[in-house]
Design a protein around this motif. Structure first.
Motif, PDB file in Angstrom:
ATOM      1  N   SER A   1       0.818  -1.222   0.000  1.00  0.00           N
ATOM      2  CA  SER A   1       0.000   0.000   0.000  1.00  0.00           C
ATOM      3  C   SER A   1       0.847   1.265   0.000  1.00  0.00           C
ATOM      4  O   SER A   1       0.339   2.360  -0.239  1.00  0.00           O
ATOM      5  N   LEU A   2       2.162   1.126   0.250  1.00  0.00           N
ATOM      6  CA  LEU A   2       3.069   2.281   0.269  1.00  0.00           C
ATOM      7  C   LEU A   2       3.908   2.383  -1.006  1.00  0.00           C
ATOM      8  O   LEU A   2       4.900   3.115  -1.033  1.00  0.00           O
ATOM      9  N   GLY A   3       3.494   1.693  -2.053  1.00  0.00           N
ATOM     10  CA  GLY A   3       4.254   1.682  -3.284  1.00  0.00           C
ATOM     11  C   GLY A   3       4.569   3.074  -3.824  1.00  0.00           C
ATOM     12  O   GLY A   3       5.651   3.340  -4.343  1.00  0.00           O
ATOM     13  N   GLU A   4       3.636   3.987  -3.690  1.00  0.00           N
ATOM     14  CA  GLU A   4       3.801   5.359  -4.197  1.00  0.00           C
ATOM     15  C   GLU A   4       4.944   6.092  -3.511  1.00  0.00           C
ATOM     16  O   GLU A   4       5.543   7.020  -4.077  1.00  0.00           O
ATOM     17  N   TRP A   5       5.276   5.687  -2.283  1.00  0.00           N
ATOM     18  CA  TRP A   5       6.278   6.388  -1.482  1.00  0.00           C
ATOM     19  C   TRP A   5       7.607   5.634  -1.403  1.00  0.00           C
ATOM     20  O   TRP A   5       8.536   6.102  -0.775  1.00  0.00           O
ATOM     21  N   GLN A   6       7.669   4.468  -2.039  1.00  0.00           N
ATOM     22  CA  GLN A   6       8.895   3.675  -1.992  1.00  0.00           C
ATOM     23  C   GLN A   6       9.882   4.160  -3.050  1.00  0.00           C
ATOM     24  O   GLN A   6       9.540   4.961  -3.917  1.00  0.00           O
ATOM     25  N   GLU A   7      11.093   3.674  -2.954  1.00  0.00           N
ATOM     26  CA  GLU A   7      12.184   4.170  -3.788  1.00  0.00           C
ATOM     27  C   GLU A   7      11.837   4.134  -5.262  1.00  0.00           C
ATOM     28  O   GLU A   7      11.327   3.138  -5.767  1.00  0.00           O
ATOM     29  N   GLU A   8      12.153   5.210  -5.945  1.00  0.00           N
ATOM     30  CA  GLU A   8      11.784   5.326  -7.356  1.00  0.00           C
ATOM     31  C   GLU A   8      12.917   4.857  -8.257  1.00  0.00           C
ATOM     32  O   GLU A   8      14.056   4.901  -7.864  1.00  0.00           O
TER      33      GLU A   8
END
Length: 258
Positions: free
Chosen positions: A251-258
């Motif tokens: 659910s935190l994919g948007e905030w994980q390392e790009e």
């Protein structure tokens, strides 16, 4: 909270490990920080590197007489005119001692360091965070959900912080509060677990943490630190309010390392 807008954040535990990684993530995106450490020298490098973006407060947050909670908020408002987020990232593992052997005063000090200081800082920040519809990100621990020999006080304090996120979500609908499990990170606390506190732990736990270091299984501080930093300033987090989540949760994919 628009993604590109520069934010003002209070960050504790910024002198090393996860907190330092979070600080660099935020500062590299032009955000402004009030950082709190026991000694000013521990954060001087951040101040020198980002002189227009960093203000440092020195002192022990568990010492209420220093008024660091109020001073941090006052500093953010006087320097930059607002407060958008609070990252509660400080804490101590001590006392590492079995329940049957621990001195009650040690537990009281542990709770004062890990819980009382966090509640005091949050309380001071709430009025400003209401105005900005801001965020509170709490660094928790898997120990809040798992029993480790000798870690009773630490695990209990982290469980309290998880519940604090739930309470704040019920009480403060204008503020998004999220509790994050950062995983097992290659930090000074991990060194202390292996070298200082090992004898007070079980053999299996000693081997677990020694093995993670030996076999390269520890996370880099930048991994959870980056997620914590980005959660404080970016994206829509409404559906995450009050939750206790691992840093790498889907659910935190948007905030994980790009």
């Amino acid at each position: 909270m628009a993604d590109q807008e520069e934010k003002v954040i209070i960050l504790t535990g910024a002198s090393r490990g996860i907190g330092l990684a979070a600080a660099h993530t935020l500062l590299s995106s032009s955000h402004k920080l009030v950082v709190i450490s026991r000694t000013h020298a521990a954060l001087d490098q951040l101040h020198y590197q980002y002189p227009s973006q960093v203000e440092v407060l020195a002192g022990d947050l568990s010492n209420a007489s220093l008024r660091l909670n109020e001073k941090a908020v006052e500093l953010a408002l006087s320097r930059w005119g607002r407060l958008d987020a609070l990252i509660v990232n400080h804490g101590t593992l001590e006392p590492v001692r079995r329940i049957a052997e621990v001195d009650l005063g040690e537990w009281e000090r542990g709770f004062r360091s890990n819980v009382g200081s966090a509640v005091g800082l949050i309380q001071a920040a709430i009025p400003s965070l209401r105005k900005s519809h801001g965020r509170i990100i709490i660094t928790s621990s898997g120990a809040s959900q798992t029993g480790y020999v000798g870690w009773g006080c630490y695990g209990a304090t982290k469980a309290v912080l998880n519940h604090l996120a739930l309470t704040l979500t019920a009480e403060e609908p204008l503020i998004a509060t999220i509790s994050i499990r950062p995983g097992v990170v290659d930090t000074e606390m991990q060194r202390e677990i292996r070298e200082v506190h090992a004898e007070a732990m079980s053999e299996s736990d000693r081997e677990k943490f020694a093995g993670l270091k030996r076999d390269g299984g520890l996370l880099r501080a930048e991994q959870p630190g980056g997620v914590i930093a980005r959660l404080a300033v970016r994206g829509e987090v409404g559906g995450l309010k009050g939750k206790f989540l691992s840093w790498n949760d889907a659910s935190l994919g948007e905030w994980q390392e790009e």
